[in-house]
Design a protein around this motif. Structure first.
Motif, short mmCIF file in Angstrom:
data_model
loop_
_atom_site.label_atom_id
_atom_site.label_comp_id
_atom_site.label_asym_id
_atom_site.label_seq_id
_atom_site.Cartn_x
_atom_site.Cartn_y
_atom_site.Cartn_z
N UNK A 128 6.89 -3.41 7.01
CA UNK A 128 6.20 -4.59 6.16
C UNK A 128 5.27 -5.63 8.10
N UNK A 129 4.30 -6.08 8.09
CA UNK A 129 3.13 -6.38 9.20
C UNK A 129 3.37 -8.58 8.10
N UNK A 149 4.28 -1.16 3.28
CA UNK A 149 3.68 0.32 3.14
C UNK A 149 4.52 1.22 2.68
N UNK A 150 4.79 2.02 1.94
CA UNK A 150 5.70 2.61 1.53
C UNK A 150 5.77 3.94 2.61
N UNK A 151 4.54 4.17 3.48
CA UNK A 151 4.92 5.08 4.23
C UNK A 151 4.04 4.63 5.45
N UNK A 210 1.19 -1.64 -0.08
CA UNK A 210 -0.37 0.69 0.06
C UNK A 210 0.64 1.09 -0.08
N UNK A 211 0.33 1.99 -0.50
CA UNK A 211 1.03 3.46 -0.15
C UNK A 211 1.47 4.10 0.74
N UNK A 212 0.44 4.26 1.21
CA UNK A 212 -0.11 5.05 2.60
C UNK A 212 -0.70 4.22 3.81
#
Length: 267
Positions: free
Chosen positions: A79-80, A55-57, A28-30
């Motif tokens: 990450x998760x 996630x990028x952010x 995901x981007x954010x």
């Protein structure tokens, strides 16, 4: 600074499917927190065992004790993963956080040949600098654990949310492509999780590797525990449940949770 995006299509092709170690992978981007997102998906009835979320952010990245951790977009591998823990007695769950730290150390040695330290229970260190942090949360009432990881990749000293933080870029690492790091970390993590499940907790290799990387064991530490209690002494062992055993000089104290500070020889 040029910070390329994660290549979700390529990562998914390499890490999921019949030959991949993970069942699903999304980027995901954010988001606020990848841990919170996976926990919410689990609560909504989704099977998140083997799921990876990057996630990028992260705008509300979380550490232990509810601390927030925010870095610039694309500067961190955030990450998760979802891990079904029904095959492991609850007494062995504490080792999953430690296994994640060992997996990060495995990846760093694999890519860079760089030895890192593991500070009990959830930090990856280079010297006195924090390179990565780990947060594991149980998706109660299910026997499933969400493990979150933040590895600092291209973050600069000026961008660091904490003066003690370091990144691979700050260390002069030759490899700062987050796609490479995502692939390596997730492969090593999957391997450590599989061994943890098979052993019903910490297998002999995990225990030996954790001791080898530990920068907590064998040194004088201070543990600030929930409720205001403080314990000081030599960190002498990790027990079968993943707890830290501290020799205070007057006896051994077992610590399940707390903030641990490594003390200088002069205290």
């Amino acid at each position: 600074m040029d910070r390329p995006a994660l290549d979700a299509v390529n990562l998914r092709a390499r890490l999921t499917g019949p030959q991949g170690p993970w069942r699903a992978l999304d980027v995901v981007t954010e988001t606020g927190s990848t841990n919170a997102d996976l926990l919410a998906r689990c609560a909504a009835g989704e099977d998140i065992d083997g799921a990876v979320l990057l996630a990028e952010h992260q705008t509300a990245g979380r550490g232990r004790h509810g601390r927030h951790w925010v870095t610039p977009p694309r500067s961190q591998l955030a990450l998760s993963v979802g891990v079904a823990a029904d095959a492991v007695p609850t007494s062995g769950w504490g080792w999953l956080t430690l296994a994640t730290g060992v997996a990060v150390a495995d990846a760093i040695v694999d890519v860079l040949g760089l030895q890192v330290g593991l500070k009990w229970p959830n930090d990856v260190m280079v010297g006195d600098g924090k390179l990565a942090g780990i947060l594991a949360e149980v998706a109660a009432p299910k026997q499933l654990i969400v493990v979150g990881l933040g590895l600092n990749v291209t973050m600069t000293a000026e961008e660091a949310p904490d003066p003690a933080a370091v990144s691979l870029g700050m260390l002069g690492a030759a490899v700062i492509d987050r796609n490479i790091w995502a692939d390596k970390v997730l492969r090593h993590l999957a391997s450590r999780i599989a061994a943890w499940r098979a052993a019903g907790g910490a297998d002999d290799a995990l225990q030996a590797d954790y001791r080898r990387h530990s920068c907590t064991l064998g040194v004088r530490v201070r543990a600030d525990l929930p409720g205001g209690q403080r314990v000081e002494g030599i960190a002498e062992a990790i027990d079968d449940t993943g707890r830290l055993v501290i020799d205070t000089g007057a006896g051994a104290v077992t610590v399940a949770a707390g903030d641990v500070t490594r003390l200088r020889p002069n205290g």
